[in-house]
Each structure stands twice: as C-alpha cells, then as structure tokens.
Design a protein around this motif. Structure first.
Motif, short mmCIF file in Angstrom:
data_model
loop_
_atom_site.label_atom_id
_atom_site.label_comp_id
_atom_site.label_asym_id
_atom_site.label_seq_id
_atom_site.Cartn_x
_atom_site.Cartn_y
_atom_site.Cartn_z
N VAL A 1 0.72 -1.14 -0.11
CA VAL A 1 -0.05 -0.04 0.07
C VAL A 1 0.91 1.34 -0.17
O VAL A 1 0.34 2.33 -0.58
CB VAL A 1 -1.03 0.10 1.04
N CYS B 1 -5.96 -2.29 -4.36
CA CYS B 1 -5.68 -3.06 -2.93
C CYS B 1 -5.34 -4.51 -3.38
O CYS B 1 -6.05 -5.18 -4.25
CB CYS B 1 -6.54 -2.97 -1.66
N CYS C 1 -6.03 1.25 2.74
CA CYS C 1 -6.94 0.65 2.05
C CYS C 1 -8.38 0.83 2.82
O CYS C 1 -8.37 0.38 3.82
CB CYS C 1 -7.11 -0.80 1.79
#
Length: 286
Positions: free
Chosen positions: A238, A246, A266
């Motif tokens: 990420v 994601c 996320c």
C-alpha cells in the motif's frame, strides 16, 4: 528512508565485504555529516573491521573496539564500490558526503540527495553514547520481543497507531513505509488509538509487525546494496501506491497528506469502507 529491513540487509552485506579488512582512509566530503569529533573520524583509519551491527535504523561498523555509526535519514544511502574512483572527491560536487576506502581498493560512499542534509555519522567507543541510539526502544525482531512485551508498550499509549509505530523510542526500526504495511496487514486504521486495542487486536497487530518485517528482511537477504531500494519498493502493498487497487480486496488505495510526509491505506481493509479526511492533521471520519 531506509528502515529496519534495508539496514539489516546492509549490515549483512557489509559484514561479508568489510570484516577482516583494514580501513585505510575515511574522507568526509560534506563536513556537516560528522556529528562527533572526539575521537576524530581519522581514528578509524588503520583498523581492521571486526563486526557490523544494527541498532534500529542505525548502521554500526566496528573496528577493533571503535564504532563508526551512521543514520541514513530520509535521502541518504550507502553505495558499495568494487573499485573506488581515482583522485580526491570534491566537496560540493554531487550527493557524495563521505567515502571509506579499504586496503583492497574497495570501499563505499555515503551519499545524500536533496537539500535537507540529515545524513549523520558518529565515531564512538560505545554506541550507547550516541543520543539517537541511546533512546531506541526494543528491536521488534529480537528473540525476547514477544506479544506480552509489545502489549506492555502500548498500555496507556494515547497516540494513534501510525505515530506510535514510528516512534523510535517505543519500537526501533519502523518508519513511514513499513508502518503503513503493518497496519494494512493488521487491517487497522492508522488513526486508531493504541490504548484502545483489545487483546485480540493487540495480538493481530503484533503478528502483523513481526511477519511484515520478517518477510521484508527475507526478501532483502543476500541482495547487493544497490538493489535494496528497488526490492523495498516492489514488496510494498500500500505504501507509495495511491490510486492503485488494493492487492487484498481491490479497493482503491487512498492517501492522507501531512506537511512533510504522507500515509497510504485501504478503506475496505482498514477503516470499514470510510475514507480518512485527506487534510493536514486529518481525523477519522465518524
């Protein structure tokens, strides 16, 4: 910024290339890089390297009891040279900050990009004399760093998880990138209060901390110094991936920007589908 996994890999790389060899020259090119003056950096010359250590994000080269310790900061790096360039390095020309030469003709350069010069070099008989090393919390990959010890560190901790994980006096070695990765693996908001964790959440965060760092160290193990930056970036899920899907759920990775940094997360995995307000001093949308 190099964090625990990259510095651990640099430690192993340098142990293979330095131990048993004599340092013949230490040349500071940017004098500002030196943070200690007694003993002088020249005291390292003529000594044989006996070990290489890591203290959090500090790299420690030991030569017959004397320690050459560096913190690479945000934009610093170590570049290994199988053959060092001929001729003296010129101050003010490029990112070179300091050069170390071995009797074999090999050596390394410490470099720093950008205008904010934070790369630091210390020479000391005892690393504990260096303020940044002395204030370090426990190493999260140490054998005695168990879940009970981790839980005790978080007791009464009123900061949000992102800030707590990055505090070197609480836990040594985790920076901006791996704190994002750890929180994503634990499925927790970066703005969740550390003191609010349940025992199950504490266990989940501990396991994410250990597994994320262990896996990163394993990916970096055996790589040459010049390949570590690319390896770090390729392994991140990420951090630094704003706008990408994601890898776990497919939601779009979001970002929160601050004055001098940014975090990525996320929403589906970490904040119940709710985005965090993307403004300085952001707060979780209720």
């Amino acid at each position: 910024m190099p964090e625990l996994p990259e510095v651990e890999a640099l430690k192993d790389f340098l142990a293979d290339h330095l131990v048993g060899r004599e340092v013949v020259r230490v040349l500071p090119v940017a004098i500002s890089v030196l943070k200690t003056y007694d003993p002088p950096v020249t005291a390292f010359e003529g000594r044989e390297v006996t070990a290489v250590h890591r203290h959090g994000k500090f790299l420690d080269i030991e030569a017959e009891g004397l320690h050459f310790v560096t913190h690479l900061a945000r934009a610093g790096w170590l570049q290994w040279k199988d053959t060092l360039p001929d001729g003296p390095a010129r101050p003010g020309k490029g990112p070179l900050a300091l050069r170390v030469a071995l009797e074999t003709g090999e050596g390394f350069d410490l470099t720093e990009a950008g205008t904010q010069k934070r790369l630091a070099v210390y020479v000391a008989w005892d690393p504990a004399e260096i303020p940044g090393v002395a204030r370090l919390g426990p190493d999260p990959l140490a054998d005695d760093f168990d879940e009970v010890r981790f839980a005790k560190l978080l007791q009464g901790e009123r900061r949000r998880l992102k800030g707590a994980l990055r505090d070197q006096s609480l836990i040594a070695g985790v920076g901006n990138a791996y704190s994002d990765e750890i929180l994503h693996a634990a499925k927790m908001s970066p703005f969740k209060l550390a003191s609010s964790l349940t025992p199950e959440e504490t266990r989940r965060l501990y396991e994410a901390l250990r597994s994320t760092l262990t896996e990163a160290v394993e990916r970096s193990h055996g790589l040459a110094a010049g390949r570590l930056k690319a390896e770090k970036k390729s392994g991140l899920r990420v951090h630094g991936r704003t706008g990408e899907p994601c890898p776990v759920c497919g939601d779009t990775i979001r970002e929160v920007s601050f004055s001098d940094s940014a975090l990525q997360y996320c929403p589906t995995c970490q904040t119940g589908g709710k985005p965090l307000a993307d403004r300085r001093l952001s707060r979780l949308l209720k």
